[in-house]
Design a protein around this motif. Structure first.
Motif, PDB file in Angstrom:
ATOM      1  N   PRO A 192       0.808  -1.219   0.000  1.00  0.00           N
ATOM      2  CA  PRO A 192       0.000   0.000   0.000  1.00  0.00           C
ATOM      3  C   PRO A 192       0.841   1.269   0.000  1.00  0.00           C
ATOM      4  O   PRO A 192       1.870   1.347   0.673  1.00  0.00           O
ATOM      5  CB  PRO A 192      -0.812  -0.114   1.298  1.00  0.00           C
ATOM      6  N   VAL A 193       0.392   2.257  -0.761  1.00  0.00           N
ATOM      7  CA  VAL A 193       1.028   3.573  -0.811  1.00  0.00           C
ATOM      8  C   VAL A 193      -0.048   4.615  -0.539  1.00  0.00           C
ATOM      9  O   VAL A 193      -1.057   4.685  -1.262  1.00  0.00           O
ATOM     10  CB  VAL A 193       1.684   3.840  -2.181  1.00  0.00           C
ATOM     11  N   PHE A 194       0.151   5.427   0.493  1.00  0.00           N
ATOM     12  CA  PHE A 194      -0.808   6.463   0.859  1.00  0.00           C
ATOM     13  C   PHE A 194      -0.324   7.817   0.354  1.00  0.00           C
ATOM     14  O   PHE A 194       0.791   8.239   0.659  1.00  0.00           O
ATOM     15  CB  PHE A 194      -0.988   6.527   2.379  1.00  0.00           C
ATOM     16  N   GLY A 195      -1.182   8.499  -0.405  1.00  0.00           N
ATOM     17  CA  GLY A 195      -0.835   9.823  -0.898  1.00  0.00           C
ATOM     18  C   GLY A 195      -0.169   9.774  -2.259  1.00  0.00           C
ATOM     19  O   GLY A 195       0.221   8.719  -2.758  1.00  0.00           O
ATOM     20  N   GLY A 196      -0.056  10.942  -2.845  1.00  0.00           N
ATOM     21  CA  GLY A 196       0.550  11.085  -4.163  1.00  0.00           C
ATOM     22  C   GLY A 196       0.061  12.383  -4.783  1.00  0.00           C
ATOM     23  O   GLY A 196      -0.863  13.033  -4.265  1.00  0.00           O
ATOM     24  N   PRO A 197       0.649  12.800  -5.893  1.00  0.00           N
ATOM     25  CA  PRO A 197       0.288  14.095  -6.505  1.00  0.00           C
ATOM     26  C   PRO A 197      -1.048  14.036  -7.237  1.00  0.00           C
ATOM     27  O   PRO A 197      -1.130  14.163  -8.451  1.00  0.00           O
ATOM     28  CB  PRO A 197       1.450  14.337  -7.469  1.00  0.00           C
ATOM     29  N   PHE A 198      -2.120  13.857  -6.458  1.00  0.00           N
ATOM     30  CA  PHE A 198      -3.439  13.648  -7.043  1.00  0.00           C
ATOM     31  C   PHE A 198      -4.394  14.824  -6.862  1.00  0.00           C
ATOM     32  O   PHE A 198      -5.452  14.847  -7.487  1.00  0.00           O
ATOM     33  CB  PHE A 198      -4.076  12.392  -6.442  1.00  0.00           C
ATOM     34  N   PHE A 199      -4.063  15.781  -6.007  1.00  0.00           N
ATOM     35  CA  PHE A 199      -4.971  16.906  -5.761  1.00  0.00           C
ATOM     36  C   PHE A 199      -4.395  18.159  -6.426  1.00  0.00           C
ATOM     37  O   PHE A 199      -3.474  18.793  -5.925  1.00  0.00           O
ATOM     38  CB  PHE A 199      -5.180  17.100  -4.258  1.00  0.00           C
ATOM     39  N   SER A 200      -4.965  18.467  -7.593  1.00  0.00           N
ATOM     40  CA  SER A 200      -4.431  19.528  -8.450  1.00  0.00           C
ATOM     41  C   SER A 200      -5.273  20.805  -8.348  1.00  0.00           C
ATOM     42  O   SER A 200      -6.502  20.746  -8.253  1.00  0.00           O
ATOM     43  CB  SER A 200      -4.408  19.040  -9.906  1.00  0.00           C
ATOM     44  N   PHE A 201      -4.592  21.937  -8.413  1.00  0.00           N
ATOM     45  CA  PHE A 201      -5.253  23.246  -8.375  1.00  0.00           C
ATOM     46  C   PHE A 201      -4.955  24.023  -9.657  1.00  0.00           C
ATOM     47  O   PHE A 201      -4.938  25.248  -9.667  1.00  0.00           O
ATOM     48  CB  PHE A 201      -4.789  24.022  -7.141  1.00  0.00           C
ATOM     49  N   VAL A 202      -4.731  23.288 -10.744  1.00  0.00           N
ATOM     50  CA  VAL A 202      -4.293  23.887 -12.006  1.00  0.00           C
ATOM     51  C   VAL A 202      -5.344  24.812 -12.613  1.00  0.00           C
ATOM     52  O   VAL A 202      -5.005  25.733 -13.359  1.00  0.00           O
ATOM     53  CB  VAL A 202      -3.906  22.766 -13.009  1.00  0.00           C
ATOM     54  N   GLU A 203      -6.623  24.608 -12.294  1.00  0.00           N
ATOM     55  CA  GLU A 203      -7.680  25.437 -12.866  1.00  0.00           C
ATOM     56  C   GLU A 203      -8.085  26.594 -11.957  1.00  0.00           C
ATOM     57  O   GLU A 203      -9.000  27.342 -12.267  1.00  0.00           O
ATOM     58  CB  GLU A 203      -8.906  24.581 -13.197  1.00  0.00           C
ATOM     59  N   ASP A 204      -7.406  26.761 -10.828  1.00  0.00           N
ATOM     60  CA  ASP A 204      -7.733  27.853  -9.910  1.00  0.00           C
ATOM     61  C   ASP A 204      -7.322  29.200 -10.491  1.00  0.00           C
ATOM     62  O   ASP A 204      -6.398  29.291 -11.305  1.00  0.00           O
ATOM     63  CB  ASP A 204      -7.007  27.660  -8.575  1.00  0.00           C
ATOM     64  N   THR A 205      -7.996  30.233 -10.042  1.00  0.00           N
ATOM     65  CA  THR A 205      -7.637  31.594 -10.446  1.00  0.00           C
ATOM     66  C   THR A 205      -6.219  31.920 -10.004  1.00  0.00           C
ATOM     67  O   THR A 205      -5.419  32.480 -10.757  1.00  0.00           O
ATOM     68  CB  THR A 205      -8.623  32.598  -9.825  1.00  0.00           C
ATOM     69  N   VAL A 206      -5.915  31.571  -8.766  1.00  0.00           N
ATOM     70  CA  VAL A 206      -4.557  31.714  -8.244  1.00  0.00           C
ATOM     71  C   VAL A 206      -3.992  30.309  -8.099  1.00  0.00           C
ATOM     72  O   VAL A 206      -4.472  29.514  -7.288  1.00  0.00           O
ATOM     73  CB  VAL A 206      -4.542  32.437  -6.884  1.00  0.00           C
ATOM     74  N   LYS A 207      -2.996  29.985  -8.884  1.00  0.00           N
ATOM     75  CA  LYS A 207      -2.455  28.628  -8.913  1.00  0.00           C
ATOM     76  C   LYS A 207      -1.769  28.274  -7.585  1.00  0.00           C
ATOM     77  O   LYS A 207      -1.104  29.096  -6.977  1.00  0.00           O
ATOM     78  CB  LYS A 207      -1.449  28.471 -10.063  1.00  0.00           C
ATOM     79  N   LYS A 208      -1.960  27.020  -7.176  1.00  0.00           N
ATOM     80  CA  LYS A 208      -1.309  26.503  -5.974  1.00  0.00           C
ATOM     81  C   LYS A 208      -0.644  25.177  -6.311  1.00  0.00           C
ATOM     82  O   LYS A 208      -1.043  24.507  -7.262  1.00  0.00           O
ATOM     83  CB  LYS A 208      -2.347  26.315  -4.855  1.00  0.00           C
TER      84      LYS A 208
END
Length: 327
Positions: A192-208
């Protein structure tokens, strides 16, 4: 303590498992469940930390021994109301989690992942809560560095022939704040692997930056939701604001009755800044008629500007019709 028991009961989810337990295994597990139930009750309701910890120390090996019973995966352990249980849609595993409260009102979590094996033998991954020792919670971990919480939901997504299991958890945390957590569980070479780069904010007005784990921390006695909404086909959660104007102080955050979310897109959860649009735009007085939620399409959420443009176009069309009639 009653509140924790109620929350665990609400968070327990059982899959409809077709295969039946052998009669001998069922009888064995029924007996073991009786003794486990007594111990698990004291883990939550013991009057002192020593009692709760002692019962927990005895409960863990007793649970593992029970799970060694052939085909134990198909036994629901319904009587263990202190454990939250989640199964993915494919029933390839299940996760048990439970809390242990310390006298200072902080919590440590315990859990196991039990794999569904063809021969009924036990394949288990114990979960070791490392959250109190992790300076940066936005990490990718294995079961030895688990970000401990009580899992209350799970959804499964497939992308490029790989399975992604999004887990939703709750952490009572401490006297000042509590947390809701969303993270993606994957399996690499069977581990098992918990976490990863799966929560993206690429469409936000201010990028995070993309996050490995999404954590919503807020005031202890406030209410905030974080879960998958099947009607909208999205993760939806409460937008939080500070009661005191101190956004950095998580224990001051409460819901303002507005909502944000994530949509599954190309193997990632992509952030949607605003889900519903009948709340006032920040910093402005009411203008026009608020959007009726019953007419909104949650599967294709629109921004405030898009809705405002639609309303303006409709008004322009009405004005043009009136002008043609006058002519």
């Amino acid at each position: 303590m009653k509140a924790i028991l109620l929350i665990i009961a609400l968070f327990s989810v059982h899959a409809a498992l077709g295969q039946k337990l052998p009669a001998a295994s069922f009888a064995e597990l029924e007996k073991r469940q009786d003794s486990l139930r007594v111990m698990s009750y004291e883990i939550i309701n013991g009057k002192t930390q020593e009692v709760r910890s002692t019962r927990n120390d005895a409960f863990i090996p007793a649970l593992v021994k029970a799970l060694k019973t052939p085909y134990s995966f198909y036994f629901p352990f319904d009587s263990l109301t202190t454990m939250a249980k989640v199964y993915p849609a494919d029933s390839t595993f299940r996760i048990f989690t439970w809390p242990l409260e310390y006298d200072n009102s902080t919590f440590r979590h315990f859990g196991v992942i039990q794999m569904n094996t063809k021969d009924g033998a036990l394949k288990l991954f114990p979960l070791f809560d490392n959250s109190d020792y992790t300076a940066n919670p936005d990490t990718i971990t294995n079961h030895h560095g688990w970000y401990g919480c009580l899992y209350y939901g799970i959804i499964q997504r497939r992308y490029f022939n790989a399975e992604y299991y999004t887990l939703f958890g709750w952490d009572a945390n401490n006297m000042r704040s509590q947390k809701k957590i969303a993270e993606v569980l994957t399996f690499k070479e069977g581990e098992p692997v918990f976490g990863g780069p799966f929560f993206s904010f690429v469409e936000d007005t201010v990028k995070k930056p993309t996050r490995n784990r999404f954590i919503l921390e807020y005031k202890r006695d406030a209410a905030a939701g974080l879960n998958y909404n099947p009607e909208a086909n999205m993760i939806i959660y409460d937008h939080l604001i500070s009661e005191t104007g101190e956004e950095a102080k998580k224990h001051t955050l409460v819901s303002d009755m507005d909502y944000e979310g994530f949509k599954w897109q190309a193997g990632k959860w992509v952030h949607v800044e605003k889900i519903f649009h009948d709340a006032l735009e920040k910093g402005k007085v009411p203008v026009g008629v608020p959007l009726d939620k019953s007419r909104s399409n949650l599967k294709e959420p629109k921004t405030y500007d898009e809705i405002e443009a639609e309303e303006a176009a409709k008004q322009a069309e009405k004005d043009a019709k009136k002008k043609r009639k006058k002519q």
